[in-house]
Write a protein that holds these residues in place. Structure first.
Motif, PDB file in Angstrom:
ATOM      1  N   GLY A 132       3.771  -0.047   2.594  1.00 28.91           N
ATOM      2  CA  GLY A 132       2.753  -1.096   2.516  1.00 28.91           C
ATOM      3  C   GLY A 132       1.641  -0.814   1.518  1.00 28.91           C
ATOM      4  N   ARG A 135       8.486   8.004  12.527  1.00 24.42           N
ATOM      5  CA  ARG A 135       7.529   7.946  11.419  1.00 24.42           C
ATOM      6  C   ARG A 135       7.670   9.214  10.593  1.00 24.42           C
ATOM      7  N   VAL A 136       7.394   9.099   9.308  1.00 25.59           N
ATOM      8  CA  VAL A 136       7.435  10.275   8.443  1.00 25.59           C
ATOM      9  C   VAL A 136       6.031  10.863   8.375  1.00 25.59           C
ATOM     10  N   GLU A 183      14.594  -4.750   2.030  1.00 23.91           N
ATOM     11  CA  GLU A 183      15.244  -5.121   0.761  1.00 23.91           C
ATOM     12  C   GLU A 183      15.741  -3.885   0.017  1.00 23.91           C
ATOM     13  N   PRO A 221       9.581   2.657  12.203  1.00 22.71           N
ATOM     14  CA  PRO A 221       8.753   3.006  13.358  1.00 22.71           C
ATOM     15  C   PRO A 221       9.080   2.188  14.604  1.00 22.71           C
ATOM     16  N   ASN A 279       3.411 -11.745   8.548  1.00 21.36           N
ATOM     17  CA  ASN A 279       3.385 -11.112   7.236  1.00 21.36           C
ATOM     18  C   ASN A 279       3.584  -9.597   7.244  1.00 21.36           C
ATOM     19  N   ALA A 301       8.266   2.655   1.579  1.00 20.49           N
ATOM     20  CA  ALA A 301       7.920   1.219   1.586  1.00 20.49           C
ATOM     21  C   ALA A 301       6.882   1.031   2.686  1.00 20.49           C
ATOM     22  N   THR A 326      14.424 -13.252  -2.223  1.00 14.14           N
ATOM     23  CA  THR A 326      13.923 -14.628  -2.351  1.00 14.14           C
ATOM     24  C   THR A 326      12.424 -14.656  -2.066  1.00 14.14           C
ATOM     25  N   GLN A 352       9.325  -6.009   4.791  1.00  6.24           N
ATOM     26  CA  GLN A 352      10.243  -6.700   3.888  1.00  6.24           C
ATOM     27  C   GLN A 352      10.673  -5.778   2.737  1.00  6.24           C
ATOM     28  N   SER A 353       9.732  -5.011   2.196  1.00  9.23           N
ATOM     29  CA  SER A 353      10.078  -4.120   1.073  1.00  9.23           C
ATOM     30  C   SER A 353      11.130  -3.117   1.517  1.00  9.23           C
ATOM     31  N   GLN A 359       8.913 -15.698  -0.314  1.00 10.58           N
ATOM     32  CA  GLN A 359       8.542 -15.823   1.096  1.00 10.58           C
ATOM     33  C   GLN A 359       7.622 -17.012   1.330  1.00 10.58           C
ATOM     34  N   ALA A 381       9.448  -0.549   7.914  1.00 13.23           N
ATOM     35  CA  ALA A 381      10.265  -1.612   8.517  1.00 13.23           C
ATOM     36  C   ALA A 381       9.809  -2.984   8.054  1.00 13.23           C
ATOM     37  N   VAL A 434      11.543   4.518   3.929  1.00 14.22           N
ATOM     38  CA  VAL A 434      10.597   4.634   5.048  1.00 14.22           C
ATOM     39  C   VAL A 434       9.865   3.310   5.228  1.00 14.22           C
ATOM     40  N   SER A 490       4.653  -5.744   8.426  1.00 13.53           N
ATOM     41  CA  SER A 490       5.622  -4.907   9.162  1.00 13.53           C
ATOM     42  C   SER A 490       6.769  -5.731   9.730  1.00 13.53           C
TER      43      SER A 490
HETATM   44  P1  NAP Z   1       4.235  -3.816   5.184  1.00 11.73           P
HETATM   45  O1  NAP Z   1       4.667  -5.142   5.674  1.00 11.73           O
HETATM   46  O2  NAP Z   1       2.818  -3.422   5.339  1.00 11.73           O
HETATM   47  O3  NAP Z   1       5.182  -2.740   5.899  1.00 11.73           O
HETATM   48  C1  NAP Z   1       4.932  -1.351   5.806  1.00 11.73           C
HETATM   49  C2  NAP Z   1       5.868  -0.663   6.778  1.00 11.73           C
HETATM   50  O4  NAP Z   1       5.759   0.752   6.642  1.00 11.73           O
HETATM   51  C3  NAP Z   1       5.544  -0.967   8.259  1.00 11.73           C
HETATM   52  O5  NAP Z   1       6.742  -1.122   8.983  1.00 11.73           O
HETATM   53  C4  NAP Z   1       4.808   0.297   8.702  1.00 11.73           C
HETATM   54  O6  NAP Z   1       4.853   0.523  10.090  1.00 11.73           O
HETATM   55  C5  NAP Z   1       5.636   1.328   7.941  1.00 11.73           C
HETATM   56  N1  NAP Z   1       5.022   2.642   7.831  1.00 11.73           N
HETATM   57  C6  NAP Z   1       3.780   2.961   7.397  1.00 11.73           C
HETATM   58  N2  NAP Z   1       3.614   4.298   7.427  1.00 11.73           N
HETATM   59  C7  NAP Z   1       4.768   4.831   7.909  1.00 11.73           C
HETATM   60  C8  NAP Z   1       5.222   6.149   8.167  1.00 11.73           C
HETATM   61  N3  NAP Z   1       4.453   7.223   7.925  1.00 11.73           N
HETATM   62  N4  NAP Z   1       6.481   6.339   8.651  1.00 11.73           N
HETATM   63  C9  NAP Z   1       7.298   5.266   8.888  1.00 11.73           C
HETATM   64  N5  NAP Z   1       6.930   4.000   8.647  1.00 11.73           N
HETATM   65  C10 NAP Z   1       5.669   3.776   8.165  1.00 11.73           C
HETATM   66  O7  NAP Z   1       4.581  -3.623   3.611  1.00 11.73           O
HETATM   67  P2  NAP Z   1       5.700  -4.347   2.680  1.00 11.73           P
HETATM   68  O8  NAP Z   1       7.003  -4.394   3.347  1.00 11.73           O
HETATM   69  O9  NAP Z   1       5.596  -3.685   1.348  1.00 11.73           O
HETATM   70  O10 NAP Z   1       5.136  -5.838   2.556  1.00 11.73           O
HETATM   71  C11 NAP Z   1       3.861  -6.057   1.905  1.00 11.73           C
HETATM   72  C12 NAP Z   1       3.733  -7.502   1.439  1.00 11.73           C
HETATM   73  O11 NAP Z   1       4.688  -7.766   0.428  1.00 11.73           O
HETATM   74  C13 NAP Z   1       4.005  -8.529   2.542  1.00 11.73           C
HETATM   75  O12 NAP Z   1       3.182  -9.633   2.301  1.00 11.73           O
HETATM   76  C14 NAP Z   1       5.437  -8.907   2.290  1.00 11.73           C
HETATM   77  O13 NAP Z   1       5.738 -10.179   2.785  1.00 11.73           O
HETATM   78  C15 NAP Z   1       5.478  -8.869   0.776  1.00 11.73           C
HETATM   79  N6  NAP Z   1       6.851  -8.700   0.242  1.00 11.73           N
HETATM   80  C16 NAP Z   1       7.531  -9.826  -0.136  1.00 11.73           C
HETATM   81  C17 NAP Z   1       8.812  -9.719  -0.659  1.00 11.73           C
HETATM   82  C18 NAP Z   1       9.511 -10.976  -1.108  1.00 11.73           C
HETATM   83  O14 NAP Z   1       8.838 -11.936  -1.416  1.00 11.73           O
HETATM   84  N7  NAP Z   1      10.820 -11.017  -1.152  1.00 11.73           N
HETATM   85  C19 NAP Z   1       9.409  -8.477  -0.795  1.00 11.73           C
HETATM   86  C20 NAP Z   1       8.691  -7.354  -0.391  1.00 11.73           C
HETATM   87  C21 NAP Z   1       7.401  -7.471   0.122  1.00 11.73           C
HETATM   88  P3  NAP Z   1       3.512   0.307  10.984  1.00 11.73           P
HETATM   89  O15 NAP Z   1       3.188  -1.131  10.861  1.00 11.73           O
HETATM   90  O16 NAP Z   1       3.945   0.746  12.338  1.00 11.73           O
HETATM   91  O17 NAP Z   1       2.483   1.215  10.365  1.00 11.73           O
END
Ligand code: NAP
Ligand code: FDA
Length: 435
Positions: A340, A307-308, A210, A229, A273, A338, A52, A206-207, A54, A204, A202, A275
């Motif tokens: 970020g 962490r990876v 999901e 992490p 927003n 995933a 859905t 939203q991506s 956000q 934590a 990999v 992690s």
């Molecule tokens: P994110 O929020 O930046 O999350 C990245 C995750 O990867 C964090 O938990 C981070 O941990 C972890 N990570 C990074 N390097 C790692 C490693 N080497 N080993 C283990 N974990 C690691 O990215 P995202 O989830 O892609 O979200 C990005 C944006 O897209 C956000 O604005 C989100 O709301 C949006 N989004 C929206 C939807 C939707 O609308 N349904 C769906 C997906 C995404 P650390 O923080 O500790 O580095």
């Protein structure tokens, strides 16, 4: 005006220009957009079935700027004959698939203003700018995908909106079995699910949450390793007071705030927003895990505090180094990072023009409140950013929350610069003939 990229931000700008031109026929701004995808698409590879939005649907491409716009989500529902049934659904948060259809519906109305399948490869000064004083135009170089032909377009203003850049952990390369979440569905559809016996996801955010849920449900024979992490998935704060950080007014508070107030936005509200994941997907995953406890037998493995640090191909499989938790190595058929995104990057596109763009003491581009890059006086044209302004404008920079208002502000800025230039031209003495 040339818009680089035609995602939701520049789509919203196209709407703002159209509505501005409709109301001010004497002050028209002509806009044209260049998009490298073959057709409109908004993070297509993450259009997972149950995902859905956000943000509430009212934060569409127009409503916050013009609640009476014919390009609102409500207008789309009306045109699609679903307004009444949407209301019965009683939600502020449509699926991403429905919002995608809405964005496509808007984009279809601007097809004559977009060149799809075309990539902007750089901006530069026009060849004849050397002798002509302050350059008033830029040259935008556009490469047609397919033919590879490069064409050059002149623009008085350029609005860069090329979006987030996928981030992989350092040293880890993508391949056909090691994916970033931004390419997830495309890669998944290319892969025979029957051949996936194990998968690691990999991250934590939203991506990650999901994708973990999708893999668990869609590939029932697979062992699913969620490598997070944190101790467990953490909740995205969408409570009303915290949510005010996404209000249009918060941009002023951030932009005109002190270093201390800006830092407070990040210290206290990063968890709106980054992690973090939504309540609904976290509870869904926990329920699946608990059901396994009840049934006996486990295939959803949460490797927490982990962490990876490396991933290495071993034939068809991938060997992953995990640090921090109890497990040091796992071997999987598919690994999805995933992890970020980096912020929008503009220096590569700016090329030689970057030397006209001023930077702050930490080396970041200086950006006006109107999203216009601050340049030295030698550059008379406007370069605007939609994205890449978290340092100056705050958390909404890469999000949808503020795109309608931001597009209106950029439109206003272009108009007011044009008015000032006309005033100046009028005020300057005309050179006597013969000199
Ligand atoms: P994110 O929020 O930046 O999350 C990245 C995750 O990867 C964090 O938990 C981070 O941990 C972890 N990570 C990074 N390097 C790692 C490693 N080497 N080993 C283990 N974990 C690691 O990215 P995202 O989830 O892609 O979200 C990005 C944006 O897209 C956000 O604005 C989100 O709301 C949006 N989004 C929206 C939807 C939707 O609308 N349904 C769906 C997906 C995404 P650390 O923080 O500790 O580095
Ligand atoms: P976006 O990345 O959407 O568009 C940029 C466009 O530029 C792309 O179409 C790209 O092809 C094109 N492009 C790039 N370089 C180019 C070049 N050189 N030449 C021509 N074209 C080029 N935010 C939010 O507020 N609510 C939400 O629900 C979500 N949901 C969400 C889900 C997922 C899976 C992700 C990854 C992100 C979100 N986001 C979000 C955040 C997201 O950044 C936001 O939804 C928009 O995509 C921002 O729109 P933009 O147009 O700025 O970038």
């Amino acid at each position: 005006m040339i818009g680089v990229g035609f995602g939701p931000s520049n789509l919203s700008l196209a709407v703002a220009l159209e509505e501005h031109n409709g109301h001010n026929p004497n002050e028209r701004i002509s806009g044209f957009f260049v998009e490298r995808q073959e057709s409109f698409g908004w993070h297509r590879s993450m259009l997972l079935p149950s995902a859905t939005m956000q943000i509430p649907f009212l934060k569409d491409v127009a409503t916050l700027r013009n609640p009476a716009s014919g390009y609102s989500f409500v207008s789309y529902l009306h045109a699609s004959g679903r307004l009444a049934s949407f209301i019965n659904n009683q939600t502020f948060f449509p699926t991403r698939q429905e919002f995608h259809k809405y964005l496509e519906w808007v984009a279809t109305q601007f097809t004559d203003q977009v060149s799809y399948g075309s990539e902007v490869i750089g901006l530069r000064l026009p060849a004849d700018s050397g002798s002509a004083g302050t350059p008033q135009h830029l040259t935008v170089d556009v490469r047609r995908r397919g033919s590879g032909r490069v064409e050059s377009v002149r623009a008085r203003n350029v609005v860069i909106s090329t979006g987030l850049v996928p981030r992989m952990p350092q040293g880890i390369q993508r391949d056909e079995r090691v994916w970033h979440s931004s390419e997830f569905l495309m890669r998944f559809r290319e892969t025979d699910p029957a051949g996936i016996k194990s998968v690691a996801v990999v991250g934590a955010g939203q991506s990650a949450a999901e994708i973990t849920r999708f893999m668990y449900d869609t590939v029932p024979q697979a062992e699913v390793y969620a490598i997070v992490p944190s101790y467990g998935y953490a909740l995205a704060d969408d409570t009303p007071f915290a949510n005010q950080v996404f209000d249009p007014g918060a941009v002023d508070d951030y932009y005109f705030g002190t270093d201390r107030t800006r830092q407070a936005f990040w210290d206290y509200h990063r968890n709106t927003n980054y992690s973090v994941a939504d309540d609904e997907v976290i509870r869904d995953l926990y329920r699946r895990s608990y059901d396994e406890d009840v049934r006996g037998g486990r295939r959803l493995h949460l490797l927490n505090l982990s962490r990876v640090t490396a991933a290495e191909r071993d034939g068809d499989r991938t060997r992953i180094n995990v640090t921090g938790g109890g497990v040091q190595e796992i071997v999987v058929d598919v690994c999805v990072f995933a992890t970020g995104y980096h912020n929008m990057e503009v220096s590569r596109l700016l090329g030689e023009l970057d030397r006209y763009c001023l930077r702050d003491e930490t080396g970041r581009h200086r950006v006006g409140r109107d999203y216009r890059l601050v340049t030295t006086p030698e550059l008379g044209c406007g370069i605007y950013l939609q994205g890449g302004t978290e340092h100056s404008h705050g958390l909404t920079s890469s999000l949808l929350s503020n795109i309608a208002v931001r597009s209106g502000e950029i439109t206003e800025s272009v108009i007011s610069h044009r008015r000032v230039e006309r005033e100046l031209a009028r005020a300057l003495p005309v050179e006597p003939a013969g000199r």
